[in-house]
Each structure stands twice: as C-alpha cells, then as structure tokens.
Design an enzyme around this catalytic site. Structure first.
Site, PDB file in Angstrom:
ATOM      1  N   HIS A 290     -58.882  33.410  22.234  1.00 43.72           N
ATOM      2  CA  HIS A 290     -58.814  34.767  22.758  1.00 43.72           C
ATOM      3  C   HIS A 290     -60.133  35.484  22.479  1.00 43.72           C
ATOM      4  O   HIS A 290     -60.648  35.446  21.355  1.00 43.72           O
ATOM      5  CB  HIS A 290     -57.670  35.542  22.103  1.00 43.72           C
ATOM      6  N   TYR A 469     -60.155  34.828  16.726  1.00 46.07           N
ATOM      7  CA  TYR A 469     -59.847  33.759  15.770  1.00 46.07           C
ATOM      8  C   TYR A 469     -58.533  33.048  16.061  1.00 46.07           C
ATOM      9  O   TYR A 469     -57.745  32.774  15.164  1.00 46.07           O
ATOM     10  CB  TYR A 469     -59.873  34.315  14.335  1.00 46.07           C
ATOM     11  N   HIS A 470     -58.332  32.692  17.346  1.00 45.22           N
ATOM     12  CA  HIS A 470     -57.128  31.979  17.764  1.00 45.22           C
ATOM     13  C   HIS A 470     -57.466  30.647  18.437  1.00 45.22           C
ATOM     14  O   HIS A 470     -56.914  30.333  19.492  1.00 45.22           O
ATOM     15  CB  HIS A 470     -56.314  32.839  18.730  1.00 45.22           C
ATOM     16  N   PRO A 471     -58.364  29.828  17.877  1.00 48.63           N
ATOM     17  CA  PRO A 471     -58.704  28.566  18.549  1.00 48.63           C
ATOM     18  C   PRO A 471     -57.512  27.616  18.570  1.00 48.63           C
ATOM     19  O   PRO A 471     -56.736  27.545  17.615  1.00 48.63           O
ATOM     20  CB  PRO A 471     -59.846  28.010  17.704  1.00 48.63           C
TER      21      PRO A 471
END
Length: 533
Positions: A290, A469-471
């Site tokens: 995101h 920080y949503h890998p």
C-alpha cells in the site's frame, strides 16, 4: 542432536500463532528460531513506544528499497519487526480484516477454502473484541480493543466531514465504513501476536524458542526439507526435522531464504553461483504494498501536539499511563480512518483513510518523532488506494543470506494505480472542503490537494508518497501454472515437507492493514497442518 516434528522460521505474527497451535497437543516437538530477541522491553510494551521501535536497530531489520523509478528514483525505508512478535511488536497496532471481496478474490485465484465465509470463521476464533462500552464479543486469544472514548476530541471533525460527504460510517475491523480504528491493546499495553499466542505456549515442554538465531538456509535432500542451518553467538548450528519446515519469516525474508536455498528463479540462482534445486520464477515475485500520501494542516484547536510536544504534557501523560494505563501513551496516533469509496458507483471501497490528531512535518534522521511533533496545533489526513495493481519483486542481491535482498516495489507502474492516486487526492480535497474540516484547518503545511489539478496531485504523489508497510505476495498462493509458489494448503509447489505461512502467501493484498490477515492465515494454516492436509 534434537530432531523436531516442526521447525518454524520466525517468531513473528504467523510464527507465534503456529507455535501455539502446533504445540497444543503436547506431543509434537516444535522448534521456533528467531533472529531477534525478547519483546519484554518498554518501547515495545508501551503503545506509544512504536515511535522508537520504528527505527530501533535491535528490534527492526531497517530495510530499504531500491530506487523506485515512478517515485522519482526515491528509496523507501522498510521497517520490519525483528524479535518475538515480529512486526506485531513494532506496528501501529491497527487491526482490520479488510473487505469480504478480498477473500473472494483469494478463492477465485485457485484457492478453495479461503473465501470470505471460510476466513470469517477463522477470524472469529482469533479475536476477543473489547467494545467502547466495555462489553466483549468473542473469546479468542487476541485482544482487539475499541479505545475511541479515549481518543482525542479532534476526531469528531473528521467524522462530521465523513457525514457531510455522505460517506458511510462502519466497523473498521470487519469491512467498509469510516470510524475509529480498533487496536491490538490489552489494558493499556500492546497486545502482540507474541503476547496472545506465543508466550502462553512457551510454558509447554514440547516447545522451544531460540532467539538471536539467524537462519542461513534450508537443509534439503533433493526436494525434501530436512532441517535448517542457523548462526547463533558466532556459531553455525543445524536443526533436523522429521516433519515439516515452515517459513514464517515475512514477505521479505521468506523469499530470500527460499532463494539462497536454491528455490527460486533459475537464472538468478545461477548468476549468484547457487545450485538450482527448483526453478521457481514466482519466488520473490508479485510483490504488492500500500502506497499512501499524507497531508498536514495547521489548526487553532489544540491537538496532541500540545501534549506530546511539551515537557509538561509528556510528564503528565507518563504519569497518567503509570497510574491508570490510559491516555496518549496507551494509544496509537492512528485513531480515525476506514475504508470508503472514492466514487459512489464503485462495487466496493477503494480507499483507506487515516486521520491523526498529531503532526510531525519536520524530518528527523532515523526517528519517528511522536514525542517531537510540530510546535503548533496540527493534524494529518492521508489515504492509500486499497488494491494496487503494480507488482514488484524481492530477489537476493548476494548469495550471502545475511545481506539485504533487492526490494523493487515498482510502484505506480500501471495506469490504474496512477488514476487511483489522483482519485485519493481528490477525495481528501473533498473532505477538507467539507465544512467541519474547512473550519478546523487554518492552513495547509506543505502541499494540499484542494484546488489542484490532477497533474499536480500526481506529481506530489511521486515526490512524497510512501509505503505504509504492508508488503505481501512474494510467495503467492496460486496454482503453479499461474506463477504461484504455494498451494491452498501453503505447501511449496514441487517441494516436500516445506510450507510458507506469512504475508508472502497473499494472492492479492487485502484492502486494509495486513497484520490481522496474517494472523488469520496462520490460524487456518495450523488447522490444515494438524488435519494432515
């Protein structure tokens, strides 16, 4: 040498759940190997401490992406949790499942058993919802708390603006709608996956957790996993497994460990001088994340800046926390937000919003200055598109398993993602032009989308947009012929006794924060493993 029934690589969100579930019968011998250390430290336990752990070297891998072409060649900072609880020990604690449509897409990608109705049953077993009035729903181990009565009163202006635009309010945990965010906190403390799952299980004699141990690679006999190699205290050690090895090292480290073990794109492995055990081009591919744009505004009404930015305010907040376990130190600054539609004709929400009653527009090197906010009253409002279509890769840049891999997000590489960035900026402009926020804001501090052309909004996004920080997706759950890495039981295609369980298995990114889906996926994975699937 000890021989284990299950070896779990990583004691993060997924690894903590797996450790608890797989050791519950008291018979299976379970080993968890974690590169980081303890989570029993105040910067993790006290919720406001995530401003410190955001760059804390001892609890954070502190990774960086490669220069991103469509973001003007900028390199992004990628914090990833290192220690018991993983990223659930250093995140902003927002808990959101995403939309039911996310999981319908998971099932449609060739993964039976992962549809919306299936995962809803798993979430119900995970959660213990603590509502604003103190009542509880569910009896799961993870506390999901509505702390909205304690939130800063500035948030009322955001909700009023939502209503003025005719956008829906709703439960931010389960689906569409704007409102207060629920967080993984318990009685004023952070409640990480380690708190909820791992620590209670660590009392069992059949579970062993080794910290300070960085896994260097898998031990393989042909295409069968038989154990792991790891370094601890300067020594190289091995652990053998008669059952299954489970990679739960996260969306960055799991594909890296597969690749250094010879499972990945054959041409890459050959260039690195590694033997090709299995040519699997999908390992490291389909990277999704995101990307958010944040806008800062000055206002005359007091915000958390006046609490966190003064010595007196910090002392009073600290005393309140010490005495009552409440107040600003017990909360996330991500207080309001939700999933909404940028246009009413869309089938489902396409934007996630955030409204924080605090601003920190000055950049401090290697710090997230929650305790050094702007010296004037200010707030932040931001968005990220829910379902980006750009796909990147994570690949090893060296055969050294301790070297950071090359992270290439490939952000804004599709026309749809460019359109979504403009649509998000336009939505923020509408909110800021609504009477409640128009009256609140004195002036923009930096760029504002209000009154701007599409080109200017997009140019600003290229200059300033950043990861939230949503890998995920780098060991994607899909059929092998579709480029998948794991099957619906999370077994690695073409390998025996090897599974991946973490955010890397997501077929597509969920619409909101990813920690809740990781915990759910690990709970479902444990069910599959224990059933012999």
């Amino acid at each position: 040498m000890d021989i284990w029934d299950y070896i779990i690589i990583g004691a993060g969100s997924a690894g903590s759940v797996l450790a608890e579930r797989l050791s519950a019968d008291g018979r299976a011998r379970v080993l968890v190997v974690e590169a980081g250390g303890t989570d029993r430290r105040p910067d993790i336990r006290v919720p406001i401490g995530y401003g410190l752990t955001f760059h804390g070297k001892s609890v954070n891998w502190r990774m960086h992406s490669e220069p991103d072409p469509e973001l003007n060649g900028r390199r992004m900072y990628w914090p990833r949790g290192k220690g018991l609880g993983g990223s659930s020990s250093i995140n902003a604690m927002v808990y959101a499942r995403g939309l039911p449509g996310d999981y319908e897409d998971w099932a449609s990608a060739g993964n039976p058993g992962w549809g919306a109705a299936d995962v809803a049953q798993v979430y119900a077993r995970v959660e213990r919802r603590i509502h604003a009035d103190g009542t509880r729903t569910g009896n799961g181990p993870l506390w999901v708390s509505d702390r909205s009565p304690e939130f800063h009163p500035l948030g009322r202006h955001y909700i009023d603006a939502i209503r003025a635009l005719g956008l829906p309010e709703g439960d931010t945990v389960t689906g569409e709608g704007a409102g207060p965010y629920c967080t993984t906190t318990r009685k004023g403390w952070r409640h990480s996956a380690a708190d909820a799952f791992l620590r209670p299980a660590m009392k069992r004699p059949n579970l062993r957790v080794i910290t300070g141990a960085e896994v260097l690679g898998l031990m393989l006999e042909g295409r069968r996993a038989t154990g792991i190699r790891y370094r601890r205290g300067g020594q190289i050690m091995t652990a053998e497994c008669r059952g299954e090895v489970i990679l739960s090292a996260g969306a960055v480290k799991s594909p890296q460990l597969l690749q250094v073990s010879g499972i990945g794109p054959g041409d890459l492995l050959q260039r690195m001088g590694l033997p090709v055990v299995l040519d699997a081009p999908g390992v490291g591919g389909a990277l999704q994340d995101h990307l958010a744009v944040t806008y800062t505004y000055r206002c005359e009404e007091p915000t958390l800046n006046q609490v966190m930015g003064s010595r007196k305010g910090q002392v009073m907040a600290a005393l309140r926390y010490a005495l009552f376990r409440d107040g600003p130190f017990s909360l996330s600054v991500n207080q309001m937000g939700g999933l909404v539609r940028s246009r009413p004709d869309l089938a489902q929400a396409d934007m996630q919003l955030y409204f924080n009653p605090l601003s920190y527009s000055t950049v401090y090197r290697d710090k997230r200055p929650l305790l050094r906010p702007d010296p004037w009253p200010g707030f932040i409002i931001s968005f990220n598109p829910c379902r980006p279509t750009s796909r990147g890769r994570i690949d090893i840049a060296s055969p050294d398993p301790t070297a950071q891999p090359a992270i290439r997000p490939n952000s804004l590489s599709t026309a749809r993602d460019l359109d979504d960035m403009v649509a998000g900026g336009r939505l923020i402009a509408q909110l800021m032009e609504a009477e409640p926020l128009r009256k609140l804001a004195v002036a923009a501090h930096g760029f504002s989308p209000v009154g701007q052309q599409d080109d200017a909004i997009l140019a600003d996004a290229r200059d300033r947009a950043g990861t939230v920080y949503h890998p995920c997706g780098t060991c994607r759950m899909a059929p092998q012929e579709a480029g998948g890495v794991v099957d619906p039981t999370l077994r690695v295609h073409g390998m025996d006794r090897l599974r991946v369980v973490d955010a890397s298995i997501f077929p597509n990114i969920t619409s909101a924060n990813t920690n809740a889906p990781v915990i759910m996926a690990a709970m479902r994975a444990a069910d599959l493993i224990l059933s012999g699937a």
